[in-house]
Scaffold this motif. Structure first.
Motif, PDB file in Angstrom:
ATOM      1  N   GLN A 120     -64.099  99.518 -15.481  1.00 14.50           N
ATOM      2  CA  GLN A 120     -64.351 100.816 -14.857  1.00 14.50           C
ATOM      3  C   GLN A 120     -63.212 101.789 -15.140  1.00 14.50           C
ATOM      4  O   GLN A 120     -63.448 102.989 -15.310  1.00 14.50           O
ATOM      5  N   TRP A 157     -63.771 103.594 -18.530  1.00 16.33           N
ATOM      6  CA  TRP A 157     -64.798 104.637 -18.520  1.00 16.33           C
ATOM      7  C   TRP A 157     -64.368 105.836 -17.676  1.00 16.33           C
ATOM      8  O   TRP A 157     -64.682 106.976 -17.998  1.00 16.33           O
ATOM      9  N   THR A 158     -63.624 105.582 -16.617  1.00 14.62           N
ATOM     10  CA  THR A 158     -63.099 106.676 -15.810  1.00 14.62           C
ATOM     11  C   THR A 158     -62.164 107.550 -16.641  1.00 14.62           C
ATOM     12  O   THR A 158     -62.241 108.773 -16.596  1.00 14.62           O
ATOM     13  N   VAL A 188     -62.098 107.805 -19.963  1.00 11.79           N
ATOM     14  CA  VAL A 188     -62.873 108.484 -21.006  1.00 11.79           C
ATOM     15  C   VAL A 188     -63.539 109.737 -20.447  1.00 11.79           C
ATOM     16  O   VAL A 188     -63.470 110.823 -21.047  1.00 11.79           O
ATOM     17  N   ILE A 189     -64.155 109.620 -19.288  1.00 10.36           N
ATOM     18  CA  ILE A 189     -64.835 110.768 -18.671  1.00 10.36           C
ATOM     19  C   ILE A 189     -63.834 111.839 -18.273  1.00 10.36           C
ATOM     20  O   ILE A 189     -64.060 113.035 -18.509  1.00 10.36           O
ATOM     21  N   LEU A 190     -62.719 111.430 -17.695  1.00  9.83           N
ATOM     22  CA  LEU A 190     -61.697 112.404 -17.294  1.00  9.83           C
ATOM     23  C   LEU A 190     -61.123 113.136 -18.505  1.00  9.83           C
ATOM     24  O   LEU A 190     -60.923 114.358 -18.449  1.00  9.83           O
ATOM     25  N   ASP A 191     -60.836 112.429 -19.593  1.00 10.88           N
ATOM     26  CA  ASP A 191     -60.311 113.071 -20.797  1.00 10.88           C
ATOM     27  C   ASP A 191     -61.298 114.105 -21.337  1.00 10.88           C
ATOM     28  O   ASP A 191     -60.910 115.205 -21.722  1.00 10.88           O
ATOM     29  N   PHE A 192     -62.572 113.733 -21.362  1.00  9.55           N
ATOM     30  CA  PHE A 192     -63.604 114.662 -21.832  1.00  9.55           C
ATOM     31  C   PHE A 192     -63.642 115.925 -20.967  1.00  9.55           C
ATOM     32  O   PHE A 192     -63.602 117.041 -21.472  1.00  9.55           O
ATOM     33  N   LEU A 193     -63.704 115.734 -19.662  1.00  7.94           N
ATOM     34  CA  LEU A 193     -63.853 116.878 -18.760  1.00  7.94           C
ATOM     35  C   LEU A 193     -62.592 117.728 -18.666  1.00  7.94           C
ATOM     36  O   LEU A 193     -62.682 118.953 -18.513  1.00  7.94           O
ATOM     37  N   SER A 212     -62.689 111.079 -27.102  1.00  9.63           N
ATOM     38  CA  SER A 212     -63.299 111.685 -25.918  1.00  9.63           C
ATOM     39  C   SER A 212     -62.712 113.067 -25.647  1.00  9.63           C
ATOM     40  O   SER A 212     -63.434 114.013 -25.342  1.00  9.63           O
ATOM     41  N   GLY A 263     -64.693 116.692 -25.822  1.00 10.60           N
ATOM     42  CA  GLY A 263     -64.670 117.646 -24.718  1.00 10.60           C
ATOM     43  C   GLY A 263     -64.229 119.025 -25.176  1.00 10.60           C
ATOM     44  O   GLY A 263     -64.842 120.042 -24.822  1.00 10.60           O
TER      45      GLY A 263
END
Length: 109
Positions: free
Chosen positions: A3, A6-7, A9-14, A89, A93
């Motif tokens: 987890q 993936w957290t 990866v999502i944070l880097d993108f956003l 990622s 973004g």
């Protein structure tokens, strides 16, 4: 890959997306107040902010490069691939932010 991966990866993108969108929007307001052409300035800013958005998202390039070096030389290829996923990622973004700005102002691709 848990987890935490993936957290991140999502944070880097956003984060990269937010840096580009926020910087371009505020830069457009600044161009308007300075009696410049906001749309043209926003297109230029979107391209210029891409690399800085990536750096902000991954927390600095030198730390990331050092981590990749340590993991590869230490034989931990899995961790090196995770670091590369974070970079990709962040790039996606920043690029998504640039494409959204071009779409919003109907600029050239």
């Amino acid at each position: 890959m848990g987890q935490q991966f993936w957290t991140t990866v999502i944070l880097d993108f956003l984060i990269a997306l937010g840096v580009v969108l926020g910087g371009v929007m505020l830069g457009g307001v600044g161009a308007f107040l300075a009696d410049d052409y906001p749309m043209f300035k926003m297109l230029r800013l979107a391209e210029q902010l891409k690399i800085w958005a990536m750096v902000a998202a991954i927390g600095g390039t030198f730390d990331m490069i050092k981590n990749i070096e340590i993991t590869i030389l230490g034989g931990q290829i899995n961790l090196a691939l995770q670091q590369l996923c974070f970079i990709i990622s962040a790039f996606l973004g920043a690029h998504t932010g640039t494409v959204l700005i071009r779409w919003m102002i109907q600029g050239e691709y």
